[in-house]
Motif scaffolding. Structure first.
Motif, PDB file in Angstrom:
ATOM      1  N   SER A 125      -5.913   2.453   3.764  1.00 60.29           N
ATOM      2  CA  SER A 125      -6.374   3.269   2.544  1.00 60.29           C
ATOM      3  C   SER A 125      -5.944   3.148   0.959  1.00 60.29           C
ATOM      4  O   SER A 125      -5.182   2.902   0.871  1.00 60.29           O
ATOM      5  N   ALA A 126      -7.187   3.842   0.487  1.00 63.25           N
ATOM      6  CA  ALA A 126      -6.625   3.535  -1.132  1.00 63.25           C
ATOM      7  C   ALA A 126      -5.706   3.840  -1.268  1.00 63.25           C
ATOM      8  O   ALA A 126      -5.399   3.436  -2.642  1.00 63.25           O
ATOM      9  N   GLY A 127      -4.610   5.007  -1.158  1.00 64.22           N
ATOM     10  CA  GLY A 127      -3.864   6.366  -2.065  1.00 64.22           C
ATOM     11  C   GLY A 127      -4.468   7.175  -2.924  1.00 64.22           C
ATOM     12  O   GLY A 127      -5.450   7.313  -2.834  1.00 64.22           O
ATOM     13  N   ALA A 164      -2.920  -2.151  -0.313  1.00 67.55           N
ATOM     14  CA  ALA A 164      -4.444  -2.340  -0.296  1.00 67.55           C
ATOM     15  C   ALA A 164      -5.900  -3.359  -0.624  1.00 67.55           C
ATOM     16  O   ALA A 164      -6.923  -3.145  -0.744  1.00 67.55           O
ATOM     17  N   GLN A 165      -4.459  -3.565  -1.635  1.00 68.81           N
ATOM     18  CA  GLN A 165      -5.420  -4.944  -2.717  1.00 68.81           C
ATOM     19  C   GLN A 165      -5.899  -5.768  -1.368  1.00 68.81           C
ATOM     20  O   GLN A 165      -5.828  -6.672  -2.123  1.00 68.81           O
ATOM     21  N   ALA A 166      -4.882  -6.126   0.119  1.00 67.37           N
ATOM     22  CA  ALA A 166      -5.354  -7.511   0.346  1.00 67.37           C
ATOM     23  C   ALA A 166      -6.232  -7.354   1.186  1.00 67.37           C
ATOM     24  O   ALA A 166      -7.455  -7.267   0.712  1.00 67.37           O
ATOM     25  N   TRP A 167      -6.983  -9.273   0.799  1.00 63.20           N
ATOM     26  CA  TRP A 167      -7.748  -9.758   0.831  1.00 63.20           C
ATOM     27  C   TRP A 167      -8.493  -9.970   2.004  1.00 63.20           C
ATOM     28  O   TRP A 167     -10.101  -8.848   2.247  1.00 63.20           O
ATOM     29  N   ASN A 168      -8.201 -10.123   3.162  1.00 61.92           N
ATOM     30  CA  ASN A 168      -8.375  -9.843   4.755  1.00 61.92           C
ATOM     31  C   ASN A 168      -8.565  -8.047   5.137  1.00 61.92           C
ATOM     32  O   ASN A 168      -9.329  -8.173   6.322  1.00 61.92           O
ATOM     33  N   ALA A 169      -8.232  -7.326   4.377  1.00 60.05           N
ATOM     34  CA  ALA A 169      -8.221  -5.453   4.680  1.00 60.05           C
ATOM     35  C   ALA A 169      -9.806  -5.257   3.953  1.00 60.05           C
ATOM     36  O   ALA A 169      -9.406  -5.110   3.415  1.00 60.05           O
ATOM     37  N   ILE A 170      -9.717  -4.376   5.411  1.00 63.39           N
ATOM     38  CA  ILE A 170     -11.040  -3.427   4.658  1.00 63.39           C
ATOM     39  C   ILE A 170     -10.123  -2.119   3.868  1.00 63.39           C
ATOM     40  O   ILE A 170      -9.607  -1.248   4.705  1.00 63.39           O
ATOM     41  N   CYS A 171     -10.272  -1.855   2.573  1.00 59.68           N
ATOM     42  CA  CYS A 171      -9.578  -0.394   1.761  1.00 59.68           C
ATOM     43  C   CYS A 171     -11.074   0.706   2.165  1.00 59.68           C
ATOM     44  O   CYS A 171     -11.913   0.517   1.508  1.00 59.68           O
ATOM     45  N   VAL A 172     -10.091   1.766   1.815  1.00 59.77           N
ATOM     46  CA  VAL A 172     -11.329   2.690   2.337  1.00 59.77           C
ATOM     47  C   VAL A 172     -10.783   3.716   1.363  1.00 59.77           C
ATOM     48  O   VAL A 172      -9.704   4.553   1.158  1.00 59.77           O
ATOM     49  N   GLY A 173     -11.776   3.815   0.418  1.00 56.24           N
ATOM     50  CA  GLY A 173     -11.683   4.979  -0.786  1.00 56.24           C
ATOM     51  C   GLY A 173     -11.460   6.366  -0.096  1.00 56.24           C
ATOM     52  O   GLY A 173     -12.344   6.440   0.840  1.00 56.24           O
ATOM     53  N   ALA A 174     -12.410   8.053  -0.335  1.00 60.65           N
ATOM     54  CA  ALA A 174     -12.733   8.850  -0.404  1.00 60.65           C
ATOM     55  C   ALA A 174     -14.125   9.295  -1.301  1.00 60.65           C
ATOM     56  O   ALA A 174     -13.198   9.102  -2.429  1.00 60.65           O
ATOM     57  N   THR A 223       0.836   3.483   2.148  1.00 58.34           N
ATOM     58  CA  THR A 223       0.512   2.558   1.054  1.00 58.34           C
ATOM     59  C   THR A 223       1.383   3.542  -0.119  1.00 58.34           C
ATOM     60  O   THR A 223       2.595   4.586   0.028  1.00 58.34           O
ATOM     61  N   THR A 224       1.898   2.096  -0.925  1.00 54.58           N
ATOM     62  CA  THR A 224       3.139   3.029  -1.750  1.00 54.58           C
ATOM     63  C   THR A 224       2.752   2.992  -3.597  1.00 54.58           C
ATOM     64  O   THR A 224       1.483   2.536  -3.788  1.00 54.58           O
ATOM     65  N   GLU A 225       3.070   3.487  -4.307  1.00 54.22           N
ATOM     66  CA  GLU A 225       2.526   3.401  -5.889  1.00 54.22           C
ATOM     67  C   GLU A 225       4.078   3.181  -6.562  1.00 54.22           C
ATOM     68  O   GLU A 225       3.761   2.913  -7.530  1.00 54.22           O
ATOM     69  N   GLU A 226       4.635   2.514  -5.828  1.00 50.97           N
ATOM     70  CA  GLU A 226       6.034   1.780  -6.170  1.00 50.97           C
ATOM     71  C   GLU A 226       5.977   0.575  -7.225  1.00 50.97           C
ATOM     72  O   GLU A 226       6.738   0.091  -7.792  1.00 50.97           O
ATOM     73  N   ASP A 227       4.672  -0.130  -7.036  1.00 46.55           N
ATOM     74  CA  ASP A 227       4.395  -1.608  -7.275  1.00 46.55           C
ATOM     75  C   ASP A 227       3.359  -1.589  -7.967  1.00 46.55           C
ATOM     76  O   ASP A 227       2.867  -2.571  -8.672  1.00 46.55           O
ATOM     77  N   THR A 228       3.656  -0.423  -8.670  1.00 45.27           N
ATOM     78  CA  THR A 228       1.938  -0.116  -9.652  1.00 45.27           C
ATOM     79  C   THR A 228       2.411   0.008 -11.383  1.00 45.27           C
ATOM     80  O   THR A 228       3.554   0.237 -11.418  1.00 45.27           O
ATOM     81  N   PRO A 229       1.569  -0.963 -12.272  1.00 43.14           N
ATOM     82  CA  PRO A 229      -0.086  -1.427 -11.546  1.00 43.14           C
ATOM     83  C   PRO A 229       1.069  -3.091 -10.868  1.00 43.14           C
ATOM     84  O   PRO A 229       0.711  -3.632 -11.421  1.00 43.14           O
ATOM     85  N   HIS A 230      -0.664  -3.446 -10.620  1.00 42.60           N
ATOM     86  CA  HIS A 230      -0.156  -4.955 -10.004  1.00 42.60           C
ATOM     87  C   HIS A 230      -1.638  -5.394 -10.276  1.00 42.60           C
ATOM     88  O   HIS A 230      -1.751  -6.494 -10.112  1.00 42.60           O
ATOM     89  N   ASP A 231      -2.259  -4.376 -10.347  1.00 46.21           N
ATOM     90  CA  ASP A 231      -4.069  -5.069 -10.935  1.00 46.21           C
ATOM     91  C   ASP A 231      -4.429  -5.966 -10.201  1.00 46.21           C
ATOM     92  O   ASP A 231      -5.108  -7.125 -10.408  1.00 46.21           O
ATOM     93  N   GLY A 232      -4.445  -5.604  -8.782  1.00 47.96           N
ATOM     94  CA  GLY A 232      -4.774  -6.936  -7.786  1.00 47.96           C
ATOM     95  C   GLY A 232      -4.251  -7.885  -7.337  1.00 47.96           C
ATOM     96  O   GLY A 232      -4.800  -7.736  -6.259  1.00 47.96           O
ATOM     97  N   ALA A 233      -2.514  -8.579  -8.145  1.00 47.27           N
ATOM     98  CA  ALA A 233      -2.457  -9.172  -7.244  1.00 47.27           C
ATOM     99  C   ALA A 233      -2.206  -9.031  -5.963  1.00 47.27           C
ATOM    100  O   ALA A 233      -1.281  -7.795  -5.716  1.00 47.27           O
ATOM    101  N   PRO A 234      -1.396 -10.100  -5.787  1.00 47.74           N
ATOM    102  CA  PRO A 234      -0.683  -9.893  -4.278  1.00 47.74           C
ATOM    103  C   PRO A 234       0.506  -9.199  -4.461  1.00 47.74           C
ATOM    104  O   PRO A 234       1.501  -9.976  -5.360  1.00 47.74           O
ATOM    105  N   THR A 235       1.498  -8.103  -3.770  1.00 46.16           N
ATOM    106  CA  THR A 235       2.465  -8.192  -2.785  1.00 46.16           C
ATOM    107  C   THR A 235       3.110  -8.574  -1.913  1.00 46.16           C
ATOM    108  O   THR A 235       2.732  -9.132  -1.193  1.00 46.16           O
ATOM    109  N   SER A 236       3.910  -8.498  -1.577  1.00 42.60           N
ATOM    110  CA  SER A 236       4.877  -9.077   0.002  1.00 42.60           C
ATOM    111  C   SER A 236       3.845  -8.551   0.871  1.00 42.60           C
ATOM    112  O   SER A 236       3.965  -9.259   1.746  1.00 42.60           O
TER     113      SER A 236
END
Length: 817
Positions: free
Chosen positions: A418-420, A447-457, A380-393
């Motif tokens: 992974s959630a990061g 990890a904010q993608a709609w169709n994927a399962i985001c896994v936190g810890a 994952t990447t933190e380079e585009d945070t905060p994205h506030d849940g909005a889509p990225t490429s």
């Protein structure tokens, strides 16, 4: 009661019902300006000060259009007659901030806009009775407070702090209009913009990487046009360094002797999208064929020279090896591994489109054979945070890949991300949950993608060896300190979806806390035979454990769709008692927001996910729906086509016998959407998704006709209309109706639930409805419903009654066939 009974699978069970006609829609208007002539004159002067597009020979001009403070901005006319709406931001009335729009205008469009403003100043529409009505173009002109030429910042969709400063040439993520992309790409070099080879294609955009100075890019954007948005290209985040433990060869030999790898005709595969996997390790080699290691770039070595991929491989096969070694019980492995390297061995990926590399890795794996694959990605990447849940490429390409829109094979895919991981230095002396909840610790892209399962810890580990200094950070059953959380609680999908064990950290002296081997997961080391085991954890380890669990679930029900497996898996999750402790005694719907943002739906209960019991059954329904059709009036927007009604086989008699005993109904609806991440669509869940589906349950004593009429009304919901309903649902529509999977539950008297066996799945708005696509009536989509009825501690045989009804239903369908 023991969970030893298989779930019910029901296919194509629904009946189609048409929507009831809706009334005339109400239109919101900005209020009238106090000085009509003065307002028009100010806008005319602003337009006249814009560059002369025709004289300069440019494609057009970018406009920064500000609304009026406290007023609604009607944007429909800003996306017509040669004007292209590229971006819209709603204002903040409390801060006196007006709405803003970024618009591209051709030369002809500016001429038309000027004429519309002039007509507003001098002309009125006539009412049917012959009297004068509102001014011409009143909504458009009175929506605008000011117009100026837009700079690059007006096109910027990444966090403001990431906007490039200085005069150096830097990489930019360029979102290009599809119709003009070829022209921009072909001529960009003339203006000093070097275009990379990667391409991502979305419904309205083509995304590329361009390297240029700000000045060069600004000139190219102005002269060539076609740029719809700019963003910061991303690089993958650092991974933690492995903390080795002493190698013990006897453990390895014993574990290898306890393990049996089943040979199945159709095994499930965990496909790791990571740094490669080492086959040298004797615990990995039996499950990973030499031909099942691939790379996004054919020039890359498929081995693992960093260690992360082999660590995930061990967890995806065995789980936490600490448990396996201590229990000394036989291990039976039914699934296998694949590896698709998407990260180079040296450093980070350069400035590529990471979505394109993910797609290349998936394509490389899928060229081998058709398999049931669980794609697991802990990059994952933190380079585009905060994205506030909005889509990225990157997240949008993940949505395309999972929906089967992208990739060499147009198939739906099951994917976990992974959630990061948090940065240890962010922790001070305050409560660690408060630090984890900070906006700058939000879930990383994609990890904010709609169709994927985001896994936190989360963690159950808090026991240090005797005499070890320090204290664990997290209590048992709570969020792992490494896990990122959502910074949003509505509008975008609930994330993370679930949490798995990710280990704990230790405080020993001043902050920051540190990882500790005793509170981590034990797994395979890539340097074998120099070292057999190493420790791993955080959300990467949690994702590998989740991949193991969901692949084993899918192996139990191999005919299920990925959409269905996702729904069964996530719906089985529950919050731990420690997580529940953060709720008040009698929580309202709004109190659940912090829990969703930290833990999603909780920890999956794999016993619940895989089997029913006599008093707790699960129905899994797979079906299709055609959400939209052409309007009978021939309008540009389409209309809702159908809803699907299910009269499910229901344990009516068994529920009646329980009378006033409480029974819990839990419903999960899962579909995969095709994304449209164009800038205007990013601000609306109804315009990003191709289609949005919702479920409804009939109320006690509600007639079928009344039920259909109620659905027809709520299907017209918009972003601006959060609705809560007093139907007994625990989470409510404002929490439930986001993303491409909705889950909710209600607890009621068993006798009431006996009368509530009609479930409906219906569409609400999506970009297939609002955008002029061809033949919407030919676009059907799959969906899955997972329905759980749980009588808790009550002794009841709900299962037997439903089993008899399902057998009768299957017999009737066989006769029809």
């Amino acid at each position: 009661m023991p969970r030893d009974k298989r779930h019910f699978i029901l296919n194509a069970l629904s009946k189609s019902e048409k929507f009831k006609p809706k009334g005339q829609p109400t239109t919101k208007h900005p209020s009238d300006v106090a000085d009509r002539a003065g307002h028009a004159q100010a806008l005319l002067q602003a337009i006249d000060h814009l560059p002369d597009v025709k004289a300069e020979g440019t494609a057009g001009v970018y406009l920064d259009v500000a609304g009026r403070p406290g007023e609604i901005m009607v944007t429909k006319s800003l996306n017509a007659s040669g004007l292209s709406l590229l971006r819209f931001e709603a204002g903040q009335p409390a801060a006196n901030q007006p709405p803003r729009a970024t618009v591209f205008a051709t030369g002809d469009a500016l001429t038309k806009l000027r004429q519309k403003v002039d007509d507003f100043a001098t002309k009125n529409r006539l009412k049917k009775d012959g009297t004068e009505g509102r001014p011409f173009n009143a909504d458009l002109v009175q929506s605008i407070g000011a117009i100026v030429e837009a700079g690059l910042r007006a096109l910027w969709r990444s966090p403001a702090a990431r906007f490039p400063e200085g005069d150096a040439a830097v990489p930019w993520e360029l979102w290009l209009d599809k119709a003009q992309a070829a022209g921009f790409i072909g001529n960009a070099a003339e203006y000093g913009v070097a275009i990379g080879a990667d391409r991502l294609e979305f419904p309205e955009d083509i995304v590329v990487i361009g390297t240029a100075t700000r000045e060069a890019l600004a000139l190219a954007v102005r002269r060539l046009g076609g740029v719809r948005a700019l963003a910061a290209p991303t690089v993958t985040a650092d991974y933690f360094d492995a903390m080795p433990i002493e190698e013990q060869a006897e453990w390895l030999d014993n574990l290898a002797g306890w393990t049996t790898f089943q040979v199945l005709d159709d095994p499930g595969y965990v496909t790791l999208l990571d740094r490669g996997v080492s086959r040298a390790h004797p615990l990995v080699q039996p499950a990973l064929n030499v031909d099942d290691r691939h790379a996004a770039n054919p020039a890359w070595d498929v081995g693992d020279f960093v260690g992360h991929g082999t660590q995930l491989a061990g967890l995806a096969l065995y789980g936490d090896l600490t448990v396996a070694l201590q229990t000394m019980q036989p291990i039976e492995i039914r699934h296998r591994l694949e590896s698709a390297k998407i990260i180079p061995d040296a450093g980070h990926n350069p400035y590529h489109l990471l979505g394109a590399l993910t797609r290349a890795g998936i394509n490389a794996a899928e060229r081998t054979a058709d398999r049931r694959r669980t794609f697991a990605m802990a990059s994952t990447t933190e380079e585009d945070t905060p994205h506030d849940g909005a889509p990225t490429s990157w997240s949008s390409e993940v949505d395309q890949l999972t929906a089967g829109v992208s990739g060499d094979k147009k198939i739906q895919r099951l994917m976990l991300i992974s959630a990061g991981n948090t940065v240890q230095n962010m922790f001070g002396n305050a409560d660690y949950l408060a630090a984890c909840d900070q906006p700058d610790n939000e879930i990383e892209s994609p990890a904010q993608a709609w169709n994927a399962i985001c896994v936190g810890a989360y963690t159950e580990k808090n026991v240090l060896p005797a005499g070890e200094p320090g204290a664990p950070v997290a209590p048992v059953g709570d969020l792992a300190p490494s896990s990122r959380t959502a910074s949003w609680s509505s509008h975008w999908p609930l994330k993370p979806d679930v949490v798995f064990e990710g280990g704990n950290w230790v405080v020993n002296g001043p902050p920051p806390p540190m990882r500790h081997p005793a509170l981590s997961l034990l797994t395979t080391d890539h340097t074998f035979p120099l070292r057999a085991f190493t420790t791993c954890g955080d959300t990467s380890g949690a994702t590998a454990l989740a991949a193991k669990a969901i692949t084993e679930l899918w192996s139990d029900y191999p005919t299920l769709w990925p959409e269905t497996v996702r729904a069964v898996f996530v719906s089985s999750a529950r919050w731990t008692p420690q997580m529940h402790s953060h709720l008040p005694a009698n929580p309202g719907k709004g109190h659940f927001a912090p829990l969703f943002k930290r833990y999603g739906f909780g920890v999956p209960d794999m016993e619940r996910a895989r089997r029913s019991a006599s008093n707790a059954l699960t129905l899994m329904v797979q079906d299709e729906i055609t959400p939209y059709r052409l309007s009978d009036s021939g309008g540009s927007d389409h209309v809702h086509n159908e809803m699907r009604l299910f009269e499910l086989p229901w344990p009516v008699e068994a529920l009646r016998e329980l009378v006033n005993s409480p029974v819990t109904l839990r419903v999960a609806l899962s579909t995969f959407i095709a994304p449209n991440p164009s800038e205007p669509a990013r601000g609306s869940k109804f315009r990003y998704a191709s289609h949005n589906l919702r479920f409804k349950l009939n109320r006690p004593n509600e007639s079928r006709a009344a039920f259909i009429a109620r659905i027809s009304k709520v299907a017209e919901q918009t972003d601006d209309e959060p609705i809560d309903e007093d139907d007994g649902w625990t989470f409510g529509r404002n929490r439930r109706d986001v993303g491409s999977m909705q889950i909710d539950q209600l607890t009621c008297f068993a006798s009431d639930l006996a009368r509530r066996n009609i479930l409906a799945v219906h569409p609400v708005a999506g970009w297939w409805k609002t955008r002029a696509i061809e033949n919407p009536h030919e676009r059907s989509v799959r969906f899955a419903l997972v329905v759980e009825i749980d009588a808790s501690e009550a002794e009841a045989d709900l299962y037997a009654e439903v089993q008899a009804a399902v057998e009768a239903l299957n017999a009737a369908q066989a006769v029809v066939v």
